[in-house]
Design a protein around this motif. Structure first.
Motif, PDB file in Angstrom:
ATOM      1  N   VAL A  66       0.866  -1.184   0.000  1.00 51.50           N
ATOM      2  CA  VAL A  66       0.000   0.000   0.000  1.00 51.50           C
ATOM      3  C   VAL A  66       0.899   1.230   0.000  1.00 51.50           C
ATOM      4  N   ILE A  67       0.743   2.040  -1.037  1.00 50.08           N
ATOM      5  CA  ILE A  67       1.525   3.273  -1.130  1.00 50.08           C
ATOM      6  C   ILE A  67       0.552   4.441  -1.265  1.00 50.08           C
ATOM      7  N   ARG A  68       0.537   5.275  -0.233  1.00 49.71           N
ATOM      8  CA  ARG A  68      -0.351   6.443  -0.192  1.00 49.71           C
ATOM      9  C   ARG A  68      -0.154   7.302  -1.446  1.00 49.71           C
ATOM     10  N   ASP A  69      -1.252   7.812  -1.978  1.00 50.94           N
ATOM     11  CA  ASP A  69      -1.236   8.648  -3.184  1.00 50.94           C
ATOM     12  C   ASP A  69      -0.649   7.925  -4.386  1.00 50.94           C
ATOM     13  N   PHE A  70      -0.804   6.614  -4.423  1.00 53.03           N
ATOM     14  CA  PHE A  70      -0.330   5.851  -5.573  1.00 53.03           C
ATOM     15  C   PHE A  70      -1.283   4.691  -5.861  1.00 53.03           C
ATOM     16  N   MET A  71      -1.185   3.603  -5.071  1.00 55.50           N
ATOM     17  CA  MET A  71      -2.018   2.427  -5.344  1.00 55.50           C
ATOM     18  C   MET A  71      -2.016   1.478  -4.158  1.00 55.50           C
ATOM     19  N   LEU A 102      -8.481   2.838 -21.880  1.00 52.07           N
ATOM     20  CA  LEU A 102      -8.228   2.519 -20.472  1.00 52.07           C
ATOM     21  C   LEU A 102      -6.868   3.061 -20.044  1.00 52.07           C
ATOM     22  N   LYS A 103      -6.885   3.834 -18.982  1.00 54.87           N
ATOM     23  CA  LYS A 103      -5.663   4.429 -18.446  1.00 54.87           C
ATOM     24  C   LYS A 103      -5.572   4.117 -16.964  1.00 54.87           C
ATOM     25  N   ASN A 104      -4.373   4.224 -16.422  1.00 57.02           N
ATOM     26  CA  ASN A 104      -4.151   4.020 -14.990  1.00 57.02           C
ATOM     27  C   ASN A 104      -4.630   5.259 -14.233  1.00 57.02           C
ATOM     28  N   ASP A 105      -5.930   5.456 -14.267  1.00 60.97           N
ATOM     29  CA  ASP A 105      -6.567   6.579 -13.583  1.00 60.97           C
ATOM     30  C   ASP A 105      -7.084   6.115 -12.225  1.00 60.97           C
ATOM     31  N   ARG A 106      -7.372   7.079 -11.383  1.00 63.40           N
ATOM     32  CA  ARG A 106      -7.923   6.808 -10.061  1.00 63.40           C
ATOM     33  C   ARG A 106      -9.114   5.862 -10.178  1.00 63.40           C
ATOM     34  N   GLY A 107      -9.079   4.796  -9.388  1.00 67.17           N
ATOM     35  CA  GLY A 107     -10.180   3.849  -9.347  1.00 67.17           C
ATOM     36  C   GLY A 107     -10.105   2.731 -10.366  1.00 67.17           C
ATOM     37  N   THR A 108      -9.075   2.715 -11.219  1.00 64.56           N
ATOM     38  CA  THR A 108      -8.956   1.610 -12.170  1.00 64.56           C
ATOM     39  C   THR A 108      -8.138   0.486 -11.547  1.00 64.56           C
ATOM     40  N   ILE A 109      -8.334  -0.716 -12.079  1.00 62.29           N
ATOM     41  CA  ILE A 109      -7.595  -1.889 -11.640  1.00 62.29           C
ATOM     42  C   ILE A 109      -6.681  -2.325 -12.785  1.00 62.29           C
ATOM     43  N   ALA A 110      -5.450  -2.664 -12.432  1.00 62.96           N
ATOM     44  CA  ALA A 110      -4.455  -3.087 -13.422  1.00 62.96           C
ATOM     45  C   ALA A 110      -3.683  -4.279 -12.880  1.00 62.96           C
ATOM     46  N   MET A 111      -2.988  -4.957 -13.780  1.00 61.67           N
ATOM     47  CA  MET A 111      -2.181  -6.106 -13.382  1.00 61.67           C
ATOM     48  C   MET A 111      -0.815  -5.653 -12.893  1.00 61.67           C
ATOM     49  N   ALA A 112      -0.391  -6.230 -11.774  1.00 59.08           N
ATOM     50  CA  ALA A 112       0.965  -6.035 -11.287  1.00 59.08           C
ATOM     51  C   ALA A 112       1.866  -6.994 -12.074  1.00 59.08           C
ATOM     52  N   ARG A 113       3.123  -6.600 -12.237  1.00 53.81           N
ATOM     53  CA  ARG A 113       4.076  -7.438 -12.961  1.00 53.81           C
ATOM     54  C   ARG A 113       5.486  -7.101 -12.515  1.00 53.81           C
ATOM     55  N   ILE A 151     -16.540   0.474  -9.442  1.00 54.95           N
ATOM     56  CA  ILE A 151     -17.817   1.156  -9.646  1.00 54.95           C
ATOM     57  C   ILE A 151     -18.569   1.354  -8.339  1.00 54.95           C
ATOM     58  N   SER A 152     -18.095   0.703  -7.290  1.00 61.28           N
ATOM     59  CA  SER A 152     -18.683   0.861  -5.960  1.00 61.28           C
ATOM     60  C   SER A 152     -17.606   0.533  -4.937  1.00 61.28           C
ATOM     61  N   GLY A 153     -17.502   1.360  -3.909  1.00 59.90           N
ATOM     62  CA  GLY A 153     -16.547   1.088  -2.854  1.00 59.90           C
ATOM     63  C   GLY A 153     -15.221   1.817  -2.999  1.00 59.90           C
ATOM     64  N   LEU A 154     -15.197   2.885  -3.784  1.00 62.78           N
ATOM     65  CA  LEU A 154     -13.954   3.652  -3.913  1.00 62.78           C
ATOM     66  C   LEU A 154     -13.533   4.236  -2.567  1.00 62.78           C
ATOM     67  N   SER A 155     -14.508   4.500  -1.683  1.00 66.45           N
ATOM     68  CA  SER A 155     -14.162   4.986  -0.340  1.00 66.45           C
ATOM     69  C   SER A 155     -13.402   3.918   0.455  1.00 66.45           C
ATOM     70  N   VAL A 156     -13.676   2.637   0.182  1.00 64.79           N
ATOM     71  CA  VAL A 156     -12.938   1.546   0.826  1.00 64.79           C
ATOM     72  C   VAL A 156     -11.497   1.543   0.316  1.00 64.79           C
ATOM     73  N   VAL A 157     -11.328   1.718  -0.994  1.00 66.04           N
ATOM     74  CA  VAL A 157      -9.988   1.812  -1.581  1.00 66.04           C
ATOM     75  C   VAL A 157      -9.235   2.977  -0.945  1.00 66.04           C
ATOM     76  N   ASP A 158      -9.919   4.119  -0.811  1.00 67.70           N
ATOM     77  CA  ASP A 158      -9.292   5.292  -0.193  1.00 67.70           C
ATOM     78  C   ASP A 158      -8.869   5.001   1.242  1.00 67.70           C
ATOM     79  N   GLN A 159      -9.727   4.306   1.984  1.00 68.49           N
ATOM     80  CA  GLN A 159      -9.412   3.961   3.375  1.00 68.49           C
ATOM     81  C   GLN A 159      -8.182   3.051   3.439  1.00 68.49           C
ATOM     82  N   ILE A 160      -8.121   2.068   2.551  1.00 72.10           N
ATOM     83  CA  ILE A 160      -6.966   1.168   2.512  1.00 72.10           C
ATOM     84  C   ILE A 160      -5.705   1.941   2.138  1.00 72.10           C
ATOM     85  N   SER A 161      -5.834   2.869   1.202  1.00 71.95           N
ATOM     86  CA  SER A 161      -4.660   3.574   0.670  1.00 71.95           C
ATOM     87  C   SER A 161      -3.970   4.475   1.687  1.00 71.95           C
ATOM     88  N   VAL A 162      -4.651   4.815   2.770  1.00 70.06           N
ATOM     89  CA  VAL A 162      -4.025   5.661   3.804  1.00 70.06           C
ATOM     90  C   VAL A 162      -3.664   4.857   5.059  1.00 70.06           C
TER      91      VAL A 162
END
Length: 189
Positions: A66-71, A102-113, A151-162
């Motif tokens: 978890v990296i704040r202000d990143f992902m 599709l871009k690596n914008d806020r709220g998108t999911i991408a594959m780690a590699r 599409i739902s739960g971005l506030s949960v993502v935000d909570q995890i990210s901090v």
């Protein structure tokens, strides 16, 4: 004429329901996140992710980076930070997905590699801000494949990210993916 319009509307509604994008619900220890996937923009990646969901690969994994202000990154480690076995990697589709919007914008999911562009297996990340530098062609000429959006739960993502983290960007308090399931599909074997 009115009947024709109503009939056409019903046909279109049923076709759009039939062609709806798959959605996956992640139940985490911080709350629920629903992700819409885009198989027409990243077909191999979406099929790979959905197979891991079907196989219950993500159940009991953690957000281990978890990296704040990143992902926030998860899907590969259990609570003891042991990496779960995976299938063969999926081909990088960042260029195709980027060309289809599709871009690596806020709220998108991408594959780690890894540094190998075709090394993505089960681990994914959710962007907590716009990360243009991860888009195709990125710094390495390949980029990171975006394949869906929260599409739902971005506030949960935000909570995890901090969440407070220890060295290695590992959350101090374990954040678990309790279950992942495709919505609209019957669970079971």
């Amino acid at each position: 004429m009115k009947r024709l319009v109503v009939a056409a509307s019903l046909v279109l509604a049923s076709l759009s329901a039939f062609a709806a994008n798959p959605q996956v619900e992640l139940i985490t220890s911080k709350g629920k996140v629903v992700i819409e996937l885009y198989p027409e923009k990243a077909p191999l990646t979406v099929a790979n992710f959905l197979q891991y969901v079907k196989d219950k690969q993500y159940d009991g994994t953690i957000f281990h980076r978890v990296i704040r202000d990143f992902m926030i990154q998860g899907g590969g480690m259990d609570e003891k930070m042991a990496e779960k076995p995976t299938r063969s990697p999926v081909k990088n589709e960042a260029k195709i997905a980027f060309e289809k919007g599709l871009k690596n914008d806020r709220g998108t999911i991408a594959m780690a590699r890894t540094a190998d562009p075709d090394s993505a297996t089960a681990q994914f990340f959710i962007n907590s801000k716009n990360n243009d530098f991860l888009n195709y062609p990125s710094r390495d000429g390949f980029g990171y494949t975006v394949f869906g959006r929260v599409i739902s739960g971005l506030s949960v993502v935000d909570q995890i990210s901090v969440s407070p983290t220890a060295p290695g960007d590992v959350p101090v308090n374990t954040i678990t993916i309790q279950s992942a399931r495709e919505l609209g599909k019957k669970s079971g074997k």
